[in-house]
Design an enzyme around this catalytic site. Structure first.
Site, PDB file in Angstrom:
ATOM      1  N   ASP A  48       0.816  -1.226   0.000  1.00 18.53           N
ATOM      2  CA  ASP A  48       0.000   0.000   0.000  1.00 18.53           C
ATOM      3  C   ASP A  48       0.847   1.272   0.000  1.00 18.53           C
ATOM      4  O   ASP A  48       0.613   2.196   0.780  1.00 18.53           O
ATOM      5  CB  ASP A  48      -0.954   0.011   1.201  1.00 18.53           C
ATOM      6  N   ASP A  83      -0.394  -4.479  -3.843  1.00 20.46           N
ATOM      7  CA  ASP A  83      -1.407  -3.430  -4.023  1.00 20.46           C
ATOM      8  C   ASP A  83      -0.807  -2.048  -3.786  1.00 20.46           C
ATOM      9  O   ASP A  83      -1.411  -1.193  -3.131  1.00 20.46           O
ATOM     10  CB  ASP A  83      -2.576  -3.647  -3.054  1.00 20.46           C
TER      11      ASP A  83
END
Length: 543
Positions: free
Chosen positions: A368, A389
């Site tokens: 992230d 991600d």
């Protein structure tokens, strides 16, 4: 097809055959008007109260019975309910004693505050469009198109904020989540209904972008901003203030300089941050508008932190640098989170700043890394590092001429670059990665669908050998495989293999015409707002 949907389609057809004033603003029969009000309140728990409130807002506005007055009344109702929800959140905070819950509740207050602001902006923009200023959504004018884009952007953001609030309760007993969820459900549904109606009433025919590379500046960027971005030596930029960790500036910390910057500024305020490692967490609030941070280059001016999920923080709150004030610009700076893959979510940069630009910046982390949370964002000549991600959120973000590097994850983890969070097909959000480089050092996937209508496109991008042949990864099972929109066009390199890509219904190997709709010029109407800032950008497709 329900009566309200059919009615909207009839009106949509009318938009393209006659003027907006005579189709959308003309008086409607009361039965048809009641159908529109019912659609604005569909799926609302307190349906009758919602209908009554919208009727009241329409009557108070004095704009008559027409679709626009319903839209404006529904936005006002959503705004009022968001304000009420924000006022109730501190009461829930008093009930909680656990630190993670406290952080989640604080996030909710800030996020619902974002929605209140964005809905207020939307009401003002609707007044510009339809409040007697003579602007017609169907006349093709700059003002009409720009205002329409603003509305969809702000409503899209206002719809997403409540989801982020509730996601913050991950890792808690979730009992306080239920208390907050009830207040937020109506806000989210109202905004969703407005987006649905607005999209149908104001859909414009496809217009292909010109294929060109131009030096352009958006209307919201001044000539001063453009000249600032073109100057390579910060010392000749005449900044408003200087930060130097060695004491050779007005401030030693960036936070001090930001705190002293004017609130709600309509002029660019430039903060020059001299080279050094600044160990601080920065949260640039909505009131800090038109701030520009200029450093001495990637790896020279470094802002670093190590906040992470394992410390009891929400993902939203882990950011080393968070910016939400409109018109933020950063140049020649490294944003870093050093928490490492073992500490799960750890954001280096979170962006909720509308019309924001990042030029020659590096964003470094693991899971992230870059949280492109909401609103319009542009990244040019930047470097992004991560594992899982590491480009995620629900902003409308374009990364152009960027380098994306993958890092070593924990054992058994799979490296995924994007996790785009579009929840509704009516949101104008998504990620476009264009003219860039995916430099994978580990087996890597281009993305996976975080939310039902996840949208990500790679165009004219080099992909190294370790980009996996199938390209994309499931979130879990068959979730979103029919509804996502993933596309690739004219990519190159050993990691691009069309024959091996996934066969999902939502995956597309795009032709030129389809790709044109995802260019800067078409997908986010970039000629009007993307901060080229004197730097060449490709408005259409690259050669």
């Amino acid at each position: 097809m329900g009566i309200t949907t059919a009615l909207l389609l009839v009106m949509l057809m009318s938009v393209h055959t006659s003027s907006y004033e005579t189709t959308i603003l003309k008086p409607y029969k009361e039965d048809n008007f009641r159908s529109l009000v019912a659609k604005a309140c569909q799926f609302i728990d307190a349906h009758e109260l919602c209908v009554s409130n919208i009727w009241t807002h329409v009557k108070e506005s004095g704009h008559g019975l027409n679709p626009h007055s319903v839209l404006r009344a529904a936005v006002k109702e959503a705004h009022d309910k968001a304000k009420l929800a924000m006022e109730r959140i501190p009461t829930v905070m008093m009930l909680s004693i656990r630190s993670r819950e406290q952080v989640a509740i604080e996030d909710c207050k800030e996020l619902v505050g974002f929605s209140v602001t964005e809905l207020a902006w939307s009401m003002l923009e609707m007044n510009k469009l339809h409040g007697g200023g003579g602007i017609d959504l169907d006349d093709g004018s700059h003002d009409a198109a720009a205002a329409g884009g603003n509305l969809k952007t702000w409503l899209s953001a206002a719809m997403s904020n409540q989801d982020t609030c509730l996601e913050g309760f991950e890792g808690t007993e979730r009992k306080y989540e239920e208390l907050i969820k009830g207040s937020l459900r109506q806000v989210t549904q109202l905004v969703s209904n407005v987006l649905d109606m607005y999209t149908q009433l104001n859909a414009l025919p496809f217009k292909a972008s010109r294929n060109e590379s131009v030096i352009a500046s958006p209307e919201w960027l001044t000539e001063t901003d453009e000249s600032l971005m073109m100057r390579h030596d910060p010392s000749v930029m005449h900044p408003n203030t200087v930060v130097a960790i060695d004491g050779k500036g007005k401030y030693r910390t960036i936070n001090e300089a930001i705190n002293e910057a004017p609130n709600h500024s309509t002029k660019r305020y430039v903060i020059y941050v001299k080279k050094g490692v600044y160990k601080e967490n920065i949260d640039l609030k909505k009131k800090k508008t038109n701030i520009m941070l200029v450093g001495d280059g990637i790896g020279q001016t470094i802002i670093t932190g190590d906040r992470n999920f394992m410390q009891g923080l929400t993902t939203f709150r882990t950011a080393t640098v968070a910016v939400s004030g409109r018109g933020f610009i950063a140049k020649d700076i490294t944003f870093r989170n050093t928490a490492g893959p073992q500490n799960r979510q750890a954001v280096a940069l979170r962006v909720d700043s509308d019309q924001s630009a990042f030029y020659r910046c590096s964003v470094e982390g693991y899971q992230d890394t870059l949280y492109a949370h909401s609103l319009r964002q542009f990244y040019r000549d930047c470097e992004i590092y991560g594992t899982i991600d590491f480009i995620f959120g629900n902003g409308a973000a374009v990364l152009q001429n960027c380098k994306i590097y993958t890092r070593v994850p924990l054992p058994l983890q799979k490296v995924t670059i994007t996790a785009q969070g579009r929840k509704s097909p009516n949101q104008n959000t998504g990620f476009v990665i264009q003219n860039s480089y995916v430099l994978a050092t580990q087996p890597t996937y281009l993305g996976r669908p975080w939310k039902l209508y996840s949208r990500t496109v790679y165009m004219n991008t080099y992909m190294s050998q370790l980009v996996q042949p199938r390209g994309w990864l499931e979130w879990f099972g068959n979730f979103a495989l029919d509804t996502l929109w993933y596309g690739e066009y004219n990519n190159i390199g050993p990691g691009w293999r069309s024959s091996g890509r996934v066969k999902w219904p939502g995956y597309h190997i795009m032709d030129k015409r389809t790709a044109l709709s995802f260019t800067v010029g078409s997908f986010i109407d970039g000629r009007r707002w993307l901060p080229a800032t004197g730097v060449t950008f490709t408005a259409g497709l690259a050669n």
